[in-house]
Design a protein around this motif. Structure first.
Motif, short mmCIF file in Angstrom:
data_model
loop_
_atom_site.label_atom_id
_atom_site.label_comp_id
_atom_site.label_asym_id
_atom_site.label_seq_id
_atom_site.Cartn_x
_atom_site.Cartn_y
_atom_site.Cartn_z
N ILE A 76 0.83 -1.20 0.00
CA ILE A 76 0.00 0.00 0.00
C ILE A 76 0.87 1.26 0.00
CG2 ILE A 76 -1.76 1.28 1.27
CD1 ILE A 76 -2.64 -1.35 -0.18
N VAL A 77 1.99 1.21 0.72
CA VAL A 77 2.91 2.35 0.69
C VAL A 77 3.45 2.54 -0.73
CG1 VAL A 77 5.13 3.23 1.52
CG2 VAL A 77 3.52 2.18 3.12
N ARG A 88 4.56 10.76 3.38
CA ARG A 88 3.72 11.15 2.25
C ARG A 88 2.30 10.61 2.36
NH1 ARG A 88 7.59 10.29 -3.11
NH2 ARG A 88 9.39 11.49 -2.35
N LEU A 89 2.05 9.77 3.36
CA LEU A 89 0.73 9.17 3.53
C LEU A 89 -0.18 10.09 4.31
CD1 LEU A 89 1.76 5.52 4.49
CD2 LEU A 89 1.34 6.45 2.20
N LEU A 90 -1.46 10.00 4.01
CA LEU A 90 -2.45 10.71 4.82
C LEU A 90 -2.45 10.13 6.23
CD1 LEU A 90 -5.39 10.98 2.27
CD2 LEU A 90 -3.82 12.79 2.98
N PRO A 91 -2.76 10.95 7.24
CA PRO A 91 -2.67 10.48 8.64
C PRO A 91 -3.43 9.19 8.91
CG PRO A 91 -2.98 12.86 8.58
CD PRO A 91 -3.12 12.38 7.16
N ALA A 92 -4.65 9.05 8.40
CA ALA A 92 -5.44 7.86 8.68
C ALA A 92 -4.77 6.62 8.11
CB ALA A 92 -6.84 8.01 8.11
N LEU A 93 -4.28 6.73 6.87
CA LEU A 93 -3.60 5.59 6.27
C LEU A 93 -2.26 5.32 6.95
CD1 LEU A 93 -3.48 3.45 4.08
CD2 LEU A 93 -2.54 5.15 2.51
N ARG A 94 -1.57 6.36 7.35
CA ARG A 94 -0.28 6.21 8.03
C ARG A 94 -0.47 5.43 9.33
NH1 ARG A 94 4.68 9.04 8.97
NH2 ARG A 94 5.79 7.73 10.47
N VAL A 101 -2.74 3.16 10.03
CA VAL A 101 -2.99 1.74 9.74
C VAL A 101 -1.69 1.06 9.34
CG1 VAL A 101 -4.22 0.15 8.23
CG2 VAL A 101 -5.37 2.19 9.07
N VAL A 102 -0.92 1.71 8.48
CA VAL A 102 0.35 1.13 8.01
C VAL A 102 1.31 0.93 9.17
CG1 VAL A 102 2.41 1.66 6.64
CG2 VAL A 102 0.14 1.95 5.64
N ASP A 103 1.38 1.90 10.06
CA ASP A 103 2.29 1.78 11.22
C ASP A 103 1.93 0.56 12.07
OD1 ASP A 103 3.83 3.96 10.57
OD2 ASP A 103 2.76 5.36 11.89
N GLU A 104 0.62 0.32 12.25
CA GLU A 104 0.19 -0.84 13.03
C GLU A 104 0.62 -2.13 12.35
OE1 GLU A 104 -1.45 -1.18 16.05
OE2 GLU A 104 -0.90 0.93 16.24
N CYS A 105 0.53 -2.17 11.04
CA CYS A 105 0.84 -3.39 10.30
C CYS A 105 2.34 -3.62 10.16
CB CYS A 105 0.22 -3.33 8.90
SG CYS A 105 -1.58 -3.31 8.90
N ARG A 106 3.15 -2.59 10.37
CA ARG A 106 4.60 -2.72 10.21
C ARG A 106 5.33 -2.83 11.55
NH1 ARG A 106 7.77 0.62 8.09
NH2 ARG A 106 8.85 -0.71 6.55
N GLN A 107 4.61 -3.11 12.61
CA GLN A 107 5.26 -3.25 13.91
C GLN A 107 6.25 -4.42 13.89
OE1 GLN A 107 3.11 -2.42 17.65
NE2 GLN A 107 1.25 -2.51 16.39
N VAL A 140 -9.42 -5.28 7.89
CA VAL A 140 -10.62 -4.94 7.11
C VAL A 140 -11.58 -4.12 7.95
CG1 VAL A 140 -12.66 -5.88 5.96
CG2 VAL A 140 -10.42 -6.92 5.57
N SER A 141 -11.78 -4.51 9.20
CA SER A 141 -12.70 -3.80 10.08
C SER A 141 -12.23 -2.35 10.28
CB SER A 141 -12.79 -4.52 11.42
OG SER A 141 -13.72 -3.88 12.28
N ILE A 142 -10.93 -2.17 10.48
CA ILE A 142 -10.39 -0.82 10.66
C ILE A 142 -10.61 0.02 9.41
CG2 ILE A 142 -8.26 0.49 10.99
CD1 ILE A 142 -7.25 -1.87 12.70
N LEU A 143 -10.36 -0.56 8.23
CA LEU A 143 -10.53 0.18 6.98
C LEU A 143 -11.98 0.54 6.71
CD1 LEU A 143 -8.04 -1.82 4.71
CD2 LEU A 143 -7.75 0.52 5.56
#
Length: 237
Positions: A88-89, A107-113, A115-121, A134-137
């Motif tokens: 997605i990035v 460069r990501l919008l805050p909401a997408l950033r 979500v991405v941060d959570e997935c890249r832990q 999916v629920s978060i999105l």
């Protein structure tokens, strides 16, 4: 739908971004939600180790996200979630982070950033599952009960479904009354009746004389007679 239905064909995301540039707005959201929903369906079917990257995430004609068929590895589903974030990035920035590299997250919008941060832990156990993603999105809580998983995925798939064109009946424009054949025929008949009536009245007027038609002839004659023969008895004493 069966798991193989999510392994569809299309155009690789990498080709799409190289041809048209980074994806933005609604198109980016559809890719994020569509690929997360596909990943969740496959994980629920026991298929993981998807090795997601811009070359095997396929974009359909209406923006649907499929995964190309290919070899899988034994990685846990949490690794797929991390790879999803990198995909997605790449879609949003046009840059592939790769292993150990930091993508252009600013460069990501805050909401997408977020979500991405959570997935890249770094800790795989701290990452959301594909269903939670999916629920978060969709704007819901990350906590998803087991009984509501299928309804959640159906909601996502319904939101991603291409809009159907309006039915033929809905596209018909109502014909104005004054343009309808029945109205025009009635108008013509009414005009004909008026014309016939005028002709008949005109003929009668010529035949009787205009005084008779107007009812003034007898009144004029009566008045004249009374003026010519006055009552002489009224003058006598």
């Amino acid at each position: 739908m069966q798991p193989h239905d999510y392994l569809g064909s299309g155009r690789p995301l990498g080709d799409v971004v190289r041809a048209a540039g980074p994806v933005k707005g609604e198109a980016l959201y559809r890719i994020a939600l569509g690929s997360a929903t596909t990943m969740a369906r496959l994980h629920l079917a026991g298929i993981a180790g998807l090795r997601l990257h811009p070359g095997n995430v396929m974009i359909g004609a209406h923006g649907q996200a499929y995964f190309a068929a290919g070899p899988r590895d034994s990685e846990f589903p949490s690794r797929d979630v991390r790879d999803w974030a990198d995909v997605i990035v790449f879609a949003a920035t046009g840059r592939w982070a790769g292993e150990g590299a930091e993508p252009y997250l600013d460069r990501l919008l805050p909401a997408l950033r977020a979500v991405v941060d959570e997935c890249r832990q770094a800790d795989p156990g701290s990452r959301p599952t594909a269903v939670e993603l999916v629920s978060i999105l969709l704007g819901h809580s990350a906590a998803v009960s087991r009984g509501s998983v299928d309804d959640l995925l159906r909601e996502a798939e319904s939101r991603l479904r291409p809009a159907e064109p309006p039915s033929y009946e809905a596209t018909l424009v109502s014909t104005p009354l004054w343009r309808k054949p029945v109205f025009l025929a009635g108008l013509a008949l009414g005009v004909s009746i008026v014309v016939v009536a005028v002709v008949l009245i005109s003929g009668a007027a010529r035949e009787l004389g205009w005084q008779d038609v107007l009812g003034t002839g007898s009144a004029v004659t009566s008045t004249s007679s009374s003026e010519e023969a006055p009552d002489r008895g009224s003058w006598s004493e």
